[in-house]
Write a protein that holds these residues in place. Structure first.
Motif, PDB file in Angstrom:
ATOM      1  N   UNK A  37       0.812  -1.219   0.000  1.00  0.00           N
ATOM      2  CA  UNK A  37       0.000   0.000   0.000  1.00  0.00           C
ATOM      3  C   UNK A  37       0.845   1.269   0.000  1.00  0.00           C
ATOM      4  N   UNK A  38       1.978   1.246   0.697  1.00  0.00           N
ATOM      5  CA  UNK A  38       2.791   2.472   0.800  1.00  0.00           C
ATOM      6  C   UNK A  38       3.991   2.482  -0.144  1.00  0.00           C
ATOM      7  N   UNK A  39       4.201   1.377  -0.865  1.00  0.00           N
ATOM      8  CA  UNK A  39       5.290   1.326  -1.827  1.00  0.00           C
ATOM      9  C   UNK A  39       6.668   1.241  -1.205  1.00  0.00           C
ATOM     10  N   UNK A  40       6.758   0.529  -0.099  1.00  0.00           N
ATOM     11  CA  UNK A  40       8.050   0.350   0.585  1.00  0.00           C
ATOM     12  C   UNK A  40       8.336  -1.143   0.722  1.00  0.00           C
ATOM     13  N   UNK A  41       9.579  -1.479   0.968  1.00  0.00           N
ATOM     14  CA  UNK A  41       9.924  -2.885   1.155  1.00  0.00           C
ATOM     15  C   UNK A  41       9.360  -3.397   2.482  1.00  0.00           C
ATOM     16  N   UNK A  42       9.148  -4.685   2.540  1.00  0.00           N
ATOM     17  CA  UNK A  42       8.612  -5.273   3.768  1.00  0.00           C
ATOM     18  C   UNK A  42       9.572  -5.046   4.939  1.00  0.00           C
ATOM     19  N   UNK A  43      10.870  -5.146   4.692  1.00  0.00           N
ATOM     20  CA  UNK A  43      11.833  -4.958   5.789  1.00  0.00           C
ATOM     21  C   UNK A  43      11.803  -3.515   6.300  1.00  0.00           C
ATOM     22  N   UNK A  44      11.601  -2.557   5.412  1.00  0.00           N
ATOM     23  CA  UNK A  44      11.487  -1.159   5.836  1.00  0.00           C
ATOM     24  C   UNK A  44      10.250  -0.970   6.690  1.00  0.00           C
ATOM     25  N   UNK A  45       9.126  -1.517   6.230  1.00  0.00           N
ATOM     26  CA  UNK A  45       7.879  -1.415   6.988  1.00  0.00           C
ATOM     27  C   UNK A  45       8.018  -2.093   8.335  1.00  0.00           C
ATOM     28  N   UNK A  46       8.655  -3.252   8.362  1.00  0.00           N
ATOM     29  CA  UNK A  46       8.861  -3.966   9.627  1.00  0.00           C
ATOM     30  C   UNK A  46       9.648  -3.092  10.602  1.00  0.00           C
ATOM     31  N   UNK A  47      10.660  -2.394  10.119  1.00  0.00           N
ATOM     32  CA  UNK A  47      11.438  -1.495  10.974  1.00  0.00           C
ATOM     33  C   UNK A  47      10.598  -0.348  11.519  1.00  0.00           C
ATOM     34  N   UNK A  48       9.770   0.242  10.663  1.00  0.00           N
ATOM     35  CA  UNK A  48       8.888   1.325  11.110  1.00  0.00           C
ATOM     36  C   UNK A  48       7.945   0.843  12.202  1.00  0.00           C
ATOM     37  N   UNK A  49       7.300  -0.288  11.940  1.00  0.00           N
ATOM     38  CA  UNK A  49       6.307  -0.806  12.879  1.00  0.00           C
ATOM     39  C   UNK A  49       6.946  -1.180  14.215  1.00  0.00           C
TER      40      UNK A  49
END
Length: 133
Positions: A37-49
């Motif tokens: 949905x946000x156009x980012x890698x899963x690892x990046x999203x995992x870091x944010x979360x």
């Protein structure tokens, strides 16, 4: 380096993109659909979360203070199903109050500014309060 409120300190990410990911997580989505949905890698999203989850209570308390300071008529920010979602709700409330009182359009940009750019930073430095210069 001086960063605008549209960016997060120590991260090369747009705060609105990160905020959207956090809102989707609070709504119950998982990492893969959020990343898509946000156009980012899963690892990046995992870091944010992960980072936001670590700071959720601090963010909730800080942005709740901002919300009440900006909107003295605000009675209550209702609890959500998790500390993570509670923190997102506080950002939404404070951002809404900032939009009305200050004309700030993006709640996540307000949250970034209200935390001195340290919304997702790995520092122990306290966030600046609404009453501080």
């Amino acid at each position: 380096m001086l960063l605008p409120a549209t960016m997060l300190s120590r991260r090369g990410d747009w705060v609105a993109t990160v905020g959207r990911a956090l809102e989707l997580k609070a709504a119950g989505l998982g990492q893969r659909p959020i990343a898509t949905a946000v156009g980012a890698s899963r690892s990046t999203v995992r870091g944010w979360l992960s980072r936001f989850a670590d700071l959720a209570e601090t963010v909730r308390a800080h942005l709740t203070r901002w919300a009440v300071w900006l909107d003295p008529g605000l009675v209550r920010i209702g609890p959500s199903r998790s500390p993570f979602a509670d923190a997102v709700a506080a950002v939404v409330a404070a951002g809404g109050a900032a939009a009305v009182r200050l004309g700030i359009g993006c709640r996540w940009e307000f949250a970034s500014a209200a935390t001195g750019g340290r919304l997702m930073c790995n520092t122990t430095s306290p966030f600046p309060g609404p009453w501080m210069g």
